[in-house]
Design an enzyme around this catalytic site. Structure first.
Site, PDB file in Angstrom:
ATOM      1  N   THR A 132       0.788  -1.097  -0.088  1.00  0.00           N
ATOM      2  CA  THR A 132      -0.079   0.058   0.150  1.00  0.00           C
ATOM      3  C   THR A 132       0.923   1.202  -0.031  1.00  0.00           C
ATOM      4  O   THR A 132       2.090   1.174   0.424  1.00  0.00           O
ATOM      5  CB  THR A 132      -0.913   0.044   1.181  1.00  0.00           C
ATOM      6  OG1 THR A 132      -1.376   1.180   1.457  1.00  0.00           O
ATOM      7  CG2 THR A 132       0.000  -0.242   2.639  1.00  0.00           C
ATOM      8  N   ASP A 133       0.329   2.369  -0.496  1.00  0.00           N
ATOM      9  CA  ASP A 133       1.008   3.603  -0.390  1.00  0.00           C
ATOM     10  C   ASP A 133       0.914   4.227   1.001  1.00  0.00           C
ATOM     11  O   ASP A 133       1.799   5.022   1.356  1.00  0.00           O
ATOM     12  CB  ASP A 133       0.345   4.608  -1.342  1.00  0.00           C
ATOM     13  CG  ASP A 133      -1.275   5.076  -0.994  1.00  0.00           C
ATOM     14  OD1 ASP A 133      -1.801   4.412  -0.011  1.00  0.00           O
ATOM     15  OD2 ASP A 133      -1.705   5.663  -1.750  1.00  0.00           O
ATOM     16  N   GLU A 134       0.316   3.652   2.109  1.00  0.00           N
ATOM     17  CA  GLU A 134       0.215   4.084   3.441  1.00  0.00           C
ATOM     18  C   GLU A 134       1.521   3.825   4.094  1.00  0.00           C
ATOM     19  O   GLU A 134       1.971   4.534   5.079  1.00  0.00           O
ATOM     20  CB  GLU A 134      -0.947   3.412   4.197  1.00  0.00           C
ATOM     21  CG  GLU A 134      -2.219   3.566   3.520  1.00  0.00           C
ATOM     22  CD  GLU A 134      -3.311   3.586   4.549  1.00  0.00           C
ATOM     23  OE1 GLU A 134      -3.128   3.568   5.775  1.00  0.00           O
ATOM     24  OE2 GLU A 134      -4.539   3.544   4.229  1.00  0.00           O
ATOM     25  N   TYR A 158      -1.882  -0.557  11.064  1.00  0.00           N
ATOM     26  CA  TYR A 158      -2.005  -1.204   9.963  1.00  0.00           C
ATOM     27  C   TYR A 158      -0.844  -1.010   9.070  1.00  0.00           C
ATOM     28  O   TYR A 158      -0.229  -1.622   8.189  1.00  0.00           O
ATOM     29  CB  TYR A 158      -3.281  -0.738   9.073  1.00  0.00           C
ATOM     30  CG  TYR A 158      -3.247  -1.026   7.562  1.00  0.00           C
ATOM     31  CD1 TYR A 158      -3.507  -2.467   7.420  1.00  0.00           C
ATOM     32  CD2 TYR A 158      -3.263  -0.083   6.553  1.00  0.00           C
ATOM     33  CE1 TYR A 158      -3.569  -2.537   5.793  1.00  0.00           C
ATOM     34  CE2 TYR A 158      -3.248  -0.117   5.343  1.00  0.00           C
ATOM     35  CZ  TYR A 158      -3.333  -1.670   4.853  1.00  0.00           C
ATOM     36  OH  TYR A 158      -3.415  -1.831   3.455  1.00  0.00           O
ATOM     37  N   LYS A 162       2.140  -3.471   7.323  1.00  0.00           N
ATOM     38  CA  LYS A 162       2.488  -3.543   6.010  1.00  0.00           C
ATOM     39  C   LYS A 162       4.026  -3.081   5.536  1.00  0.00           C
ATOM     40  O   LYS A 162       4.557  -3.706   4.638  1.00  0.00           O
ATOM     41  CB  LYS A 162       1.466  -2.719   5.036  1.00  0.00           C
ATOM     42  CG  LYS A 162      -0.070  -2.973   5.150  1.00  0.00           C
ATOM     43  CD  LYS A 162      -0.221  -4.419   4.611  1.00  0.00           C
ATOM     44  CE  LYS A 162      -0.097  -4.562   2.956  1.00  0.00           C
ATOM     45  NZ  LYS A 162      -0.459  -5.838   2.358  1.00  0.00           N
TER      46      LYS A 162
HETATM   47  P1  NAD Z   1      -9.760  -7.211   2.271  1.00  0.00           P
HETATM   48  O1  NAD Z   1      -9.586  -6.978   3.636  1.00  0.00           O
HETATM   49  O2  NAD Z   1     -11.075  -6.875   1.377  1.00  0.00           O
HETATM   50  O3  NAD Z   1      -9.511  -8.412   2.198  1.00  0.00           O
HETATM   51  C1  NAD Z   1      -8.581  -9.387   2.784  1.00  0.00           C
HETATM   52  C2  NAD Z   1      -8.342 -10.686   2.651  1.00  0.00           C
HETATM   53  O4  NAD Z   1      -7.641 -11.558   3.357  1.00  0.00           O
HETATM   54  C3  NAD Z   1      -9.888 -11.542   2.912  1.00  0.00           C
HETATM   55  O5  NAD Z   1     -10.422 -12.145   2.302  1.00  0.00           O
HETATM   56  C4  NAD Z   1      -9.587 -12.171   4.022  1.00  0.00           C
HETATM   57  O6  NAD Z   1     -10.146 -13.265   4.547  1.00  0.00           O
HETATM   58  C5  NAD Z   1      -8.098 -12.744   4.011  1.00  0.00           C
HETATM   59  N1  NAD Z   1      -7.160 -12.797   5.000  1.00  0.00           N
HETATM   60  C6  NAD Z   1      -7.036 -12.070   5.994  1.00  0.00           C
HETATM   61  N2  NAD Z   1      -6.275 -12.741   7.131  1.00  0.00           N
HETATM   62  C7  NAD Z   1      -5.982 -13.885   6.330  1.00  0.00           C
HETATM   63  C8  NAD Z   1      -4.792 -14.880   6.792  1.00  0.00           C
HETATM   64  N3  NAD Z   1      -4.340 -14.698   8.160  1.00  0.00           N
HETATM   65  N4  NAD Z   1      -4.698 -15.967   5.972  1.00  0.00           N
HETATM   66  C9  NAD Z   1      -5.605 -15.901   4.899  1.00  0.00           C
HETATM   67  N5  NAD Z   1      -6.263 -15.169   4.452  1.00  0.00           N
HETATM   68  C10 NAD Z   1      -6.548 -13.962   5.214  1.00  0.00           C
HETATM   69  O7  NAD Z   1      -8.471  -6.417   1.727  1.00  0.00           O
HETATM   70  P2  NAD Z   1      -8.314  -5.648   0.436  1.00  0.00           P
HETATM   71  O8  NAD Z   1      -8.859  -4.389   0.288  1.00  0.00           O
HETATM   72  O9  NAD Z   1      -9.002  -6.616  -0.909  1.00  0.00           O
HETATM   73  O10 NAD Z   1      -6.567  -5.643   0.123  1.00  0.00           O
HETATM   74  C11 NAD Z   1      -5.956  -6.628  -0.337  1.00  0.00           C
HETATM   75  C12 NAD Z   1      -4.650  -6.307  -0.198  1.00  0.00           C
HETATM   76  O11 NAD Z   1      -4.365  -5.106  -0.953  1.00  0.00           O
HETATM   77  C13 NAD Z   1      -4.138  -6.151   1.147  1.00  0.00           C
HETATM   78  O12 NAD Z   1      -2.927  -6.552   1.395  1.00  0.00           O
HETATM   79  C14 NAD Z   1      -4.144  -4.566   1.238  1.00  0.00           C
HETATM   80  O13 NAD Z   1      -3.058  -4.017   2.370  1.00  0.00           O
HETATM   81  C15 NAD Z   1      -3.705  -4.241  -0.247  1.00  0.00           C
HETATM   82  N6  NAD Z   1      -3.920  -2.762  -0.612  1.00  0.00           N
HETATM   83  C16 NAD Z   1      -5.406  -2.268  -0.549  1.00  0.00           C
HETATM   84  C17 NAD Z   1      -5.885  -1.219  -1.001  1.00  0.00           C
HETATM   85  C18 NAD Z   1      -7.230  -0.837  -0.852  1.00  0.00           C
HETATM   86  O14 NAD Z   1      -7.527   0.304  -1.227  1.00  0.00           O
HETATM   87  N7  NAD Z   1      -8.319  -1.874  -0.482  1.00  0.00           N
HETATM   88  C19 NAD Z   1      -4.932  -0.526  -1.686  1.00  0.00           C
HETATM   89  C20 NAD Z   1      -3.547  -0.969  -1.779  1.00  0.00           C
HETATM   90  C21 NAD Z   1      -2.979  -2.035  -1.117  1.00  0.00           C
HETATM   91  O1  DAU Z   2      -4.162   3.952   0.333  1.00  0.00           O
HETATM   92  C1  DAU Z   2      -4.187   2.596   0.306  1.00  0.00           C
HETATM   93  C2  DAU Z   2      -5.349   2.303   1.625  1.00  0.00           C
HETATM   94  O2  DAU Z   2      -6.453   2.699   1.364  1.00  0.00           O
HETATM   95  C3  DAU Z   2      -5.264   0.597   1.833  1.00  0.00           C
HETATM   96  O3  DAU Z   2      -4.005   0.247   2.163  1.00  0.00           O
HETATM   97  C4  DAU Z   2      -6.019   0.252   2.997  1.00  0.00           C
HETATM   98  O4  DAU Z   2      -6.192  -1.291   3.061  1.00  0.00           O
HETATM   99  C5  DAU Z   2      -7.508   0.857   2.367  1.00  0.00           C
HETATM  100  O5  DAU Z   2      -8.335   0.390   3.567  1.00  0.00           O
HETATM  101  C6  DAU Z   2      -7.310   2.286   2.294  1.00  0.00           C
HETATM  102  O6  DAU Z   2      -7.231   2.880   3.565  1.00  0.00           O
HETATM  103  P1  DAU Z   2      -7.963   4.599   4.044  1.00  0.00           P
HETATM  104  O7  DAU Z   2      -7.696   4.450   5.315  1.00  0.00           O
HETATM  105  O8  DAU Z   2      -7.353   5.512   3.168  1.00  0.00           O
HETATM  106  O9  DAU Z   2      -9.508   4.020   3.318  1.00  0.00           O
HETATM  107  P2  DAU Z   2     -10.908   4.267   4.416  1.00  0.00           P
HETATM  108  O10 DAU Z   2     -11.517   3.903   3.200  1.00  0.00           O
HETATM  109  O11 DAU Z   2     -10.870   3.845   5.578  1.00  0.00           O
HETATM  110  O12 DAU Z   2     -10.672   5.907   4.259  1.00  0.00           O
HETATM  111  C7  DAU Z   2     -10.670   6.678   3.304  1.00  0.00           C
HETATM  112  C8  DAU Z   2     -10.781   8.148   3.984  1.00  0.00           C
HETATM  113  O13 DAU Z   2     -12.006   8.479   4.463  1.00  0.00           O
HETATM  114  C9  DAU Z   2      -9.727   8.229   5.049  1.00  0.00           C
HETATM  115  O14 DAU Z   2      -9.466   9.747   5.078  1.00  0.00           O
HETATM  116  C10 DAU Z   2     -10.745   8.092   6.230  1.00  0.00           C
HETATM  117  C11 DAU Z   2     -12.039   8.799   5.406  1.00  0.00           C
HETATM  118  N1  DAU Z   2     -13.199   8.166   6.527  1.00  0.00           N
HETATM  119  C12 DAU Z   2     -13.559   6.758   6.449  1.00  0.00           C
HETATM  120  C13 DAU Z   2     -14.488   6.163   6.984  1.00  0.00           C
HETATM  121  C14 DAU Z   2     -14.639   4.883   6.910  1.00  0.00           C
HETATM  122  C15 DAU Z   2     -14.264   9.068   6.865  1.00  0.00           C
HETATM  123  O15 DAU Z   2     -14.031  10.139   6.790  1.00  0.00           O
HETATM  124  N2  DAU Z   2     -15.211   8.470   7.302  1.00  0.00           N
HETATM  125  C16 DAU Z   2     -15.402   7.174   7.631  1.00  0.00           C
HETATM  126  O16 DAU Z   2     -16.547   6.715   8.090  1.00  0.00           O
END
Ligand code: NAD
Ligand code: DAU
Length: 358
Positions: A132-134, A158, A162
């Protein structure tokens, strides 16, 4: 030809599998623990020939070892993670177990497996770690965007978990020559995202005429990428990326959270006017800010553009409309997620079975 993907019943993993089966037509073995974020509804309709689910933990050495011995995948894609920042603030332990120790376990088992390979199979093998970019921390409004050289400065449990995993992945290349590649992607949105995340939460709350919770002043900025673009980038990296390299992936669509809320409200007001005739923006509720809330993320994606020829196709406007449509068109998915019924199915189906899937 088989790949092993972890976390494939989550939001991005399931999107990746659906596209992979459709476009690349190679079998996928999907190791997923099916936590609350894993939803088999996401993969309903895939045949066992195309997709084999194994319910298990990436931190379980025996399961991972037996899967690699049995399926001999040419690639491992690690998407399994605890992914929600707010949950990591309230209960960080599972983030360390899965994101750090789980990734460590995958690397260890992959290292042993890689040593058994030779010739073409060894040359072809890849371990793609999806990050992730975080991990780069927070930008000010005038800072240049993150790139592959940006130092790591994670701010939440988190992102720290990562970052720890990313460092381990890097070390396995430097120390053991394991052919790893890491991607650092910005915020994804699209169909099947669990509604704890901001965009699906907004869509479902707005459609139900509930409040729209905005943390703090709502001026935080995220760079949004449609999930299909992220998945396409991952395929490009898998096929063309260089072992030992990292690639930043972004959507080039920076928005403040308040701008985003207004765009969601506009789409939903048009589709489904609210009963009182007022815009959904009247439901915006500023709530207590997230502790350590990162102010801005943005990605400089020149490396992946120039080296791999990848650029996102979806504009934010088109992607957001498609996402809203998907949630409106799939009330069954939404109902089962909101009621928890998707979890009951998992219990019913796997409760009495060997969770190792063998
Ligand atoms: P998600 O939370 O929707 O899905 C995560 C999946 O991993 C689920 O199916 C869960 O059951 C599985 N999991 C959790 N713990 C596990 C374990 N110990 N063993 C096996 N499976 C397990 O997540 P997502 O949003 O699809 O993100 C997927 C990946 O991409 C993550 O690594 C996240 O850090 C990364 N990522 C997400 C975003 C985003 O915006 N969602 C952006 C950049 C990177
Ligand atoms: O940047 C990549 C990341 O993006 C991934 O690595 C994470 O897995 C993914 O969850 C996401 O993280 P964020 O914290 O940026 O996403 P989230 O959807 O939780 O929140 C997006 C923005 O909105 C953040 O600034 C927090 C804000 N927010 C979120 C929620 C849930 C609110 O203002 N209100 C809310 O109720």
């Amino acid at each position: 030809m088989t790949i092993l993907i972890t976390g494939g019943a989550g939001f991005i993993g399931s999107a990746f599998i659906l596209e992979w089966v459709d476009e690349v037509k190679e079998k996928v073995v999907n190791l997923d623990k099916l936590t609350y974020a894993g939803n088999l509804d996401n993969l309903a309709g895939l045949s066992q020939d195309a997709h084999e689910l194994v319910v298990g933990d990436i931190a379980d050495r025996d399961i991972v070892t037996s899967l690699l011995a049995k399926h001999k995948p040419w690639a491992i894609l690690n998407l399994a993670a605890e992914s929600h920042v707010d949950r990591s603030i309230y209960a960080p332990a599972s983030f360390m177990d899965t994101n750090v120790l789980g990734t460590f376990n995958l690397l260890e088992v992959a290292r042993s497996y890689y040593e058994t390979l030779s010739g073409y199979e060894k040359d072809k093998f890849r371990f793609l770690h999806v990050s992730t970019d975080e991990v780069f921390g927070s930008l000010s409004p005038c800072d240049p965007p993150f790139n592959e050289e940006t130092p790591y400065r994670p701010n939440s449990p988190y992102s720290a978990s990562k970052a720890a995993a990313d460092h381990l992945v890097r070390a396995y290349f430097k120390t053991y020559n394991l052919p790893v590649i890491t991607t650092n992607c910005s915020n994804n949105y699209g169909p099947r995202q669990f509604p704890e995340k901001f965009i699906p939460l907004l869509i479902l709350n707005a459609a139900a005429d509930k409040n729209l919770p905005v943390y703090g002043d709502g001026q935080q900025i995220r760079d949004w990428i449609f999930v299909a673009d992220h998945c396409r980038a991952l395929r490009e990296v898998l096929f063309k990326g260089q072992p030992g390299e990292t690639y930043c992936i972004g959507g080039n669509q920076e928005k403040t959270n308040l701008e985003l809320v207004h765009e969601v409200c506009e789409i939903i007001d048009q589709k489904l006017p609210s009963p009182d005739g007022l815009s959904r923006t009247t439901r915006i509720a500023h709530v207590t800010d997230r502790p350590g809330h990162d102010r801005r993320y943005a990605i400089d994606d020149r490396k992946i553009r120039e080296k791999l020829g990848f650029r996102p196709k979806w504009t934010f406007e088109a992607g957001l409309k498609a996402t809203v449509e998907w949630y409106f068109d799939n009330p069954g998915w939404v109902e089962r997620v909101q009621s928890g019924a998707y979890r009951k199915w998992v219990e019913l189906h796997y409760g009495s079975k060997n969770k190792k899937g063998d």
